[in-house]
Design an enzyme around this catalytic site. Structure first.
Site, PDB file in Angstrom:
ATOM      1  N   GLY A 285       0.835  -1.193   0.000  1.00 39.35           N
ATOM      2  CA  GLY A 285       0.000   0.000   0.000  1.00 39.35           C
ATOM      3  C   GLY A 285       0.869   1.242   0.000  1.00 39.35           C
ATOM      4  O   GLY A 285       2.070   1.174   0.296  1.00 39.35           O
TER       5      GLY A 285
ATOM      6  N   GLN B  45       2.926   9.885   1.957  1.00 40.88           N
ATOM      7  CA  GLN B  45       4.281   9.326   1.953  1.00 40.88           C
ATOM      8  C   GLN B  45       5.131   9.849   0.803  1.00 40.88           C
ATOM      9  O   GLN B  45       6.358   9.775   0.860  1.00 40.88           O
ATOM     10  CB  GLN B  45       4.211   7.788   1.880  1.00 40.88           C
ATOM     11  CG  GLN B  45       3.620   7.166   3.132  1.00 40.88           C
ATOM     12  CD  GLN B  45       3.490   5.663   2.986  1.00 40.88           C
ATOM     13  OE1 GLN B  45       2.530   5.191   2.388  1.00 40.88           O
ATOM     14  NE2 GLN B  45       4.455   4.921   3.502  1.00 40.88           N
TER      15      GLN B  45
ATOM     16  N   CYS C  31       6.304  -0.457   7.370  1.00 38.08           N
ATOM     17  CA  CYS C  31       5.911   0.760   6.649  1.00 38.08           C
ATOM     18  C   CYS C  31       7.082   1.215   5.796  1.00 38.08           C
ATOM     19  O   CYS C  31       8.225   1.238   6.266  1.00 38.08           O
ATOM     20  CB  CYS C  31       5.540   1.860   7.652  1.00 38.08           C
ATOM     21  SG  CYS C  31       5.007   3.401   6.860  1.00 38.08           S
ATOM     22  N   LEU C  32       6.777   1.592   4.565  1.00 38.45           N
ATOM     23  CA  LEU C  32       7.832   2.076   3.677  1.00 38.45           C
ATOM     24  C   LEU C  32       8.457   3.366   4.211  1.00 38.45           C
ATOM     25  O   LEU C  32       9.582   3.699   3.835  1.00 38.45           O
ATOM     26  CB  LEU C  32       7.263   2.307   2.270  1.00 38.45           C
ATOM     27  CG  LEU C  32       6.772   1.036   1.564  1.00 38.45           C
ATOM     28  CD1 LEU C  32       6.039   1.400   0.272  1.00 38.45           C
ATOM     29  CD2 LEU C  32       7.928   0.079   1.283  1.00 38.45           C
TER      30      LEU C  32
ATOM     31  N   HIS D  99      -4.012   1.220   8.075  1.00 37.78           N
ATOM     32  CA  HIS D  99      -2.643   1.764   8.099  1.00 37.78           C
ATOM     33  C   HIS D  99      -2.534   2.958   7.137  1.00 37.78           C
ATOM     34  O   HIS D  99      -1.943   3.987   7.488  1.00 37.78           O
ATOM     35  CB  HIS D  99      -1.681   0.630   7.716  1.00 37.78           C
ATOM     36  CG  HIS D  99      -0.249   1.013   7.550  1.00 37.78           C
ATOM     37  ND1 HIS D  99       0.750   0.542   8.386  1.00 37.78           N
ATOM     38  CD2 HIS D  99       0.380   1.804   6.629  1.00 37.78           C
ATOM     39  CE1 HIS D  99       1.917   1.039   7.982  1.00 37.78           C
ATOM     40  NE2 HIS D  99       1.719   1.811   6.922  1.00 37.78           N
ATOM     41  N   GLU D 100      -3.118   2.813   5.949  1.00 39.29           N
ATOM     42  CA  GLU D 100      -3.017   3.891   4.938  1.00 39.29           C
ATOM     43  C   GLU D 100      -3.852   5.112   5.325  1.00 39.29           C
ATOM     44  O   GLU D 100      -3.407   6.252   5.143  1.00 39.29           O
ATOM     45  CB  GLU D 100      -3.455   3.388   3.558  1.00 39.29           C
ATOM     46  CG  GLU D 100      -2.714   2.176   3.008  1.00 39.29           C
ATOM     47  CD  GLU D 100      -1.209   2.287   3.050  1.00 39.29           C
ATOM     48  OE1 GLU D 100      -0.683   3.403   3.143  1.00 39.29           O
ATOM     49  OE2 GLU D 100      -0.554   1.232   3.018  1.00 39.29           O
TER      50      GLU D 100
ATOM     51  N   HIS E 103      -2.049   7.281   7.630  1.00 44.79           N
ATOM     52  CA  HIS E 103      -1.080   8.185   6.986  1.00 44.79           C
ATOM     53  C   HIS E 103      -1.745   9.507   6.594  1.00 44.79           C
ATOM     54  O   HIS E 103      -1.146  10.569   6.745  1.00 44.79           O
ATOM     55  CB  HIS E 103      -0.495   7.556   5.722  1.00 44.79           C
ATOM     56  CG  HIS E 103       0.660   6.620   5.955  1.00 44.79           C
ATOM     57  ND1 HIS E 103       1.826   7.019   6.573  1.00 44.79           N
ATOM     58  CD2 HIS E 103       0.830   5.315   5.641  1.00 44.79           C
ATOM     59  CE1 HIS E 103       2.670   5.984   6.618  1.00 44.79           C
ATOM     60  NE2 HIS E 103       2.093   4.923   6.061  1.00 44.79           N
TER      61      HIS E 103
HETATM   62  O1  GNR Z   1       4.223  -2.633   2.402  1.00 46.08           O
HETATM   63  C1  GNR Z   1       3.653  -2.531   3.471  1.00 46.08           C
HETATM   64  N1  GNR Z   1       3.443  -3.634   4.206  1.00 46.08           N
HETATM   65  C2  GNR Z   1       2.636  -3.665   5.334  1.00 46.08           C
HETATM   66  C3  GNR Z   1       2.698  -4.788   6.144  1.00 46.08           C
HETATM   67  C4  GNR Z   1       1.905  -4.879   7.263  1.00 46.08           C
HETATM   68  C5  GNR Z   1       1.032  -3.862   7.570  1.00 46.08           C
HETATM   69  C6  GNR Z   1       0.961  -2.737   6.787  1.00 46.08           C
HETATM   70  C7  GNR Z   1       1.755  -2.634   5.665  1.00 46.08           C
HETATM   71  S1  GNR Z   1       1.639  -1.237   4.656  1.00 46.08           S
HETATM   72  C8  GNR Z   1       3.237  -1.201   3.968  1.00 46.08           C
HETATM   73  C9  GNR Z   1       3.342  -0.116   2.912  1.00 46.08           C
HETATM   74  C10 GNR Z   1       3.174   1.233   3.577  1.00 46.08           C
HETATM   75  O2  GNR Z   1       3.983   1.737   4.292  1.00 46.08           O
HETATM   76  N2  GNR Z   1       2.031   1.821   3.384  1.00 46.08           N
HETATM   77  O3  GNR Z   1       1.781   2.980   4.010  1.00 46.08           O
HETATM   78 NI    NI Z   2       2.998   3.001   5.779  1.00 40.59          NI
END
Ligand code: GNR
Ligand code: NI
Length: 168
Positions: free
Chosen positions: A46, A51, A92-93, A134-135, A138
């Site tokens: 995601g 980001q 998270c990236l 999670h997104e 952000h």
């Molecule tokens: O790539 C991603 N893997 C992930 C793994 C577990 C829970 C959430 C994520 S999201 C993350 C990509 C990202 O940072 N999206 O904001």
């Molecule tokens: Ni993230």
């Protein structure tokens, strides 16, 4: 298409609250394409516009094994259907290299628009529910490290700050 730079914790720009998308134009389509390319290249499941330093309410997600099912959410709204929390090891990236357990509601309803402004809704469970929450965090300027203890968060911040100094 272009691969965009991803902001990393503790960059203060990650704390910006994103504004609604109002123009469903070609610039939006190009941004979404670039976000998808950036997510696949990373690789990630995601990516939120926050980001890549664009403070508009735009998400891209692909939780498929085959990496061939892109999903786009513009102006997403979330409603918790079942508040029973499920734990998942999140990464998270924007917090590269760190994985920690986070608990979130396991079943949610999402209402959003697509790139053509069409409204749709979707129930999500499992990894998709984790990823969407999670997104959306952000877009509110929130990161998964905010759910951890202050000590764990500080350790992660110090390690990433050191890496950033060494890269500079
Ligand atoms: O790539 C991603 N893997 C992930 C793994 C577990 C829970 C959430 C994520 S999201 C993350 C990509 C990202 O940072 N999206 O904001
Ligand atoms: Ni993230």
């Amino acid at each position: 298409m272009a691969i965009l730079d991803i902001l990393e914790f503790p960059d203060p720009r990650l704390r910006t609250k994103a504004k609604p998308v109002t123009e469903f134009d070609n610039a939006l389509k190009t941004l979404v394409d670039n976000m998808l390319q950036t997510m696949y290249a990373a690789p990630g499941i995601g990516l939120a516009a926050t980001q890549v330093n664009v403070h508009r309410r735009i998400l891209v997600i692909d939780v498929s094994e085959s990496r061939d099912t892109p999903m786009v959410f513009i102006n997403p709204e979330i409603e918790v259907i079942d508040p029973a929390e499920h734990e998942y090891d999140e990464g998270c990236l924007s917090v590269p290299g760190f994985y920690e357990t986070v608990a979130r509601p396991g079943l949610v309803m999402i209402k959003a628009q697509d790139v053509s402004s069409e409204h749709f809704s979707l129930q999500a469970d499992g990894l998709l529910a984790v990823c969407i929450q999670h997104e959306i965090d952000h877009l509110e300027g929130k990161l998964f490290v905010d759910y951890l203890s202050p000590l764990k968060r500080q350790r992660i911040r110090k390690k990433l700050e050191k890496q950033h100094r060494q890269q500079a």
